[in-house]
Design a protein around this motif. Structure first.
Motif, PDB file in Angstrom:
ATOM      1  N   LEU A  49      16.380  -9.671  42.783  1.00  0.00           N
ATOM      2  CA  LEU A  49      16.598  -8.694  43.805  1.00  0.00           C
ATOM      3  C   LEU A  49      16.226  -7.571  43.800  1.00  0.00           C
ATOM      4  O   LEU A  49      15.993  -7.003  42.632  1.00  0.00           O
ATOM      5  CB  LEU A  49      18.282  -8.591  43.954  1.00  0.00           C
ATOM      6  CG  LEU A  49      18.725  -7.292  45.004  1.00  0.00           C
ATOM      7  CD1 LEU A  49      18.371  -7.983  46.599  1.00  0.00           C
ATOM      8  CD2 LEU A  49      20.038  -7.175  44.673  1.00  0.00           C
ATOM      9  N   VAL A  50      15.476  -7.226  44.835  1.00  0.00           N
ATOM     10  CA  VAL A  50      14.660  -6.014  44.935  1.00  0.00           C
ATOM     11  C   VAL A  50      15.381  -5.150  45.808  1.00  0.00           C
ATOM     12  O   VAL A  50      15.366  -5.826  47.060  1.00  0.00           O
ATOM     13  CB  VAL A  50      13.084  -6.161  45.221  1.00  0.00           C
ATOM     14  CG1 VAL A  50      12.407  -4.613  45.483  1.00  0.00           C
ATOM     15  CG2 VAL A  50      12.290  -6.540  43.923  1.00  0.00           C
ATOM     16  N   THR A  58      13.887  -0.825  43.703  1.00  0.00           N
ATOM     17  CA  THR A  58      14.481  -1.077  42.147  1.00  0.00           C
ATOM     18  C   THR A  58      14.436  -2.607  42.224  1.00  0.00           C
ATOM     19  O   THR A  58      14.998  -3.061  43.002  1.00  0.00           O
ATOM     20  CB  THR A  58      15.610  -0.354  42.126  1.00  0.00           C
ATOM     21  OG1 THR A  58      15.626   1.306  42.063  1.00  0.00           O
ATOM     22  CG2 THR A  58      16.346  -0.497  40.773  1.00  0.00           C
ATOM     23  N   VAL A  59      14.035  -2.947  41.030  1.00  0.00           N
ATOM     24  CA  VAL A  59      14.322  -4.411  40.710  1.00  0.00           C
ATOM     25  C   VAL A  59      15.964  -4.245  40.309  1.00  0.00           C
ATOM     26  O   VAL A  59      16.256  -4.018  38.977  1.00  0.00           O
ATOM     27  CB  VAL A  59      13.470  -5.122  39.502  1.00  0.00           C
ATOM     28  CG1 VAL A  59      14.095  -6.483  39.256  1.00  0.00           C
ATOM     29  CG2 VAL A  59      12.070  -4.972  40.057  1.00  0.00           C
ATOM     30  N   ALA A  60      16.801  -4.513  40.970  1.00  0.00           N
ATOM     31  CA  ALA A  60      18.308  -4.537  40.801  1.00  0.00           C
ATOM     32  C   ALA A  60      18.556  -5.761  39.903  1.00  0.00           C
ATOM     33  O   ALA A  60      19.625  -5.829  39.073  1.00  0.00           O
ATOM     34  CB  ALA A  60      19.153  -4.473  41.934  1.00  0.00           C
ATOM     35  N   LEU A  61      18.040  -6.954  40.262  1.00  0.00           N
ATOM     36  CA  LEU A  61      18.194  -8.074  39.466  1.00  0.00           C
ATOM     37  C   LEU A  61      17.034  -8.857  39.007  1.00  0.00           C
ATOM     38  O   LEU A  61      16.109  -9.412  39.877  1.00  0.00           O
ATOM     39  CB  LEU A  61      19.172  -9.103  40.244  1.00  0.00           C
ATOM     40  CG  LEU A  61      19.588 -10.279  39.804  1.00  0.00           C
ATOM     41  CD1 LEU A  61      20.412 -10.188  38.251  1.00  0.00           C
ATOM     42  CD2 LEU A  61      20.078 -11.263  40.906  1.00  0.00           C
ATOM     43  N   GLU A  91       7.066  -3.381  45.584  1.00  0.00           N
ATOM     44  CA  GLU A  91       7.765  -3.894  44.417  1.00  0.00           C
ATOM     45  C   GLU A  91       8.125  -5.025  44.207  1.00  0.00           C
ATOM     46  O   GLU A  91       8.092  -6.021  43.137  1.00  0.00           O
ATOM     47  CB  GLU A  91       8.968  -3.050  44.326  1.00  0.00           C
ATOM     48  CG  GLU A  91       9.665  -3.319  42.919  1.00  0.00           C
ATOM     49  CD  GLU A  91       8.947  -2.751  41.617  1.00  0.00           C
ATOM     50  OE1 GLU A  91       9.044  -3.561  40.619  1.00  0.00           O
ATOM     51  OE2 GLU A  91       8.235  -1.809  41.833  1.00  0.00           O
ATOM     52  N   ALA A  92       8.276  -5.870  45.432  1.00  0.00           N
ATOM     53  CA  ALA A  92       8.300  -7.333  45.749  1.00  0.00           C
ATOM     54  C   ALA A  92       7.298  -8.116  45.241  1.00  0.00           C
ATOM     55  O   ALA A  92       7.333  -8.975  44.742  1.00  0.00           O
ATOM     56  CB  ALA A  92       9.061  -7.725  46.862  1.00  0.00           C
ATOM     57  N   GLY A  93       6.147  -7.269  45.501  1.00  0.00           N
ATOM     58  CA  GLY A  93       4.824  -7.994  45.356  1.00  0.00           C
ATOM     59  C   GLY A  93       4.506  -7.913  43.928  1.00  0.00           C
ATOM     60  O   GLY A  93       4.136  -9.089  43.309  1.00  0.00           O
ATOM     61  N   ARG A  94       4.645  -6.761  43.314  1.00  0.00           N
ATOM     62  CA  ARG A  94       4.485  -6.816  41.868  1.00  0.00           C
ATOM     63  C   ARG A  94       5.213  -8.077  41.134  1.00  0.00           C
ATOM     64  O   ARG A  94       4.662  -8.312  40.177  1.00  0.00           O
ATOM     65  CB  ARG A  94       4.993  -5.560  41.450  1.00  0.00           C
ATOM     66  CG  ARG A  94       4.019  -4.235  41.845  1.00  0.00           C
ATOM     67  CD  ARG A  94       4.435  -3.061  41.136  1.00  0.00           C
ATOM     68  NE  ARG A  94       3.692  -2.011  41.817  1.00  0.00           N
ATOM     69  CZ  ARG A  94       4.070  -0.791  41.957  1.00  0.00           C
ATOM     70  NH1 ARG A  94       5.615  -0.497  42.292  1.00  0.00           N
ATOM     71  NH2 ARG A  94       3.503   0.007  42.661  1.00  0.00           N
TER      72      ARG A  94
END
Length: 188
Positions: A49-50, A58-61, A91-94
């Motif tokens: 999860l982002v 944020t990468v929450a999970l 952030e999801a792409g990273r």
């Protein structure tokens, strides 16, 4: 060791801003993630999860197959503020690129939950479309769960889905059932 079976990574990228009913939506997302993890255990799939809100993502999970880890990390998800959609997509792409390096056989599915209304930073909508173009070039399967409600609909989530080369699922009200159905229909 498993043979001949690629694992799925379901990455939720979720608008945790105040633009949608954020707290209720985050509860529905948490319920969906835990449900998918219970299903995924026997397949060795992972869920991540982002979230994006305020001025950042944020990468929450981090990617996990553990229901216990997910439940602990998802216990209190903050919500509210502006909508940095572009930052969430970046952030999801990273995260997807990092996971591809770790496991090239992994099959990712990106699930973006948003109304598409990017409001953080200069040219927020334009930057989100550029970030979507980058994700599309990664060749990741994607679905946009469109939570846009109200009489005035801008269609921004549909435009985002087009740029991501993603399925567009207009739901208005985001529910755990809608999220899990969208994922289950796309992972083997």
């Amino acid at each position: 060791m498993r043979e001949g079976r690629e694992a799925n990574l379901v990455l939720f990228c979720v608008d945790a801003s105040g633009s949608m009913a954020a707290r209720k939506r985050m509860t529905q997302v948490k319920t969906a993630i835990l449900s998918l993890l219970l299903d995924a255990y026997r397949r060795r799939d992972k869920v991540s999860l982002v979230t994006f809100r305020g001025a950042e993502a944020t990468v929450a999970l981090p990617p996990t197959g553990s229901v216990e880890v997910a439940a602990r990390l998802l216990d209190e998800l903050p919500a509210g503020g502006r909508t940095p959609l572009a930052e969430g997509l970046v952030e999801a792409g990273r995260l997807l690129v990092r996971e591809r390096v770790r496991d090239p056989r992994m099959r990712p599915l990106l699930v973006v939950v948003t109304d598409g209304r990017a409001t953080a930073g200069a040219d927020a909508v334009g930057r989100s479309l550029i970030a979507a173009d980058h994700l599309a070039r990664l060749g990741v399967s994607a679905v946009v769960i469109d939570g846009e409600t109200g009489p005035l609909r801008l269609g921004l989530a549909a435009a985002l889905a087009d740029r991501l080369v993603a399925d567009h699922v207009p739901v208005g009200e985001v529910s755990a059932e809608t999220l899990t159905a969208a994922v289950r229909g796309r992972v083997a």
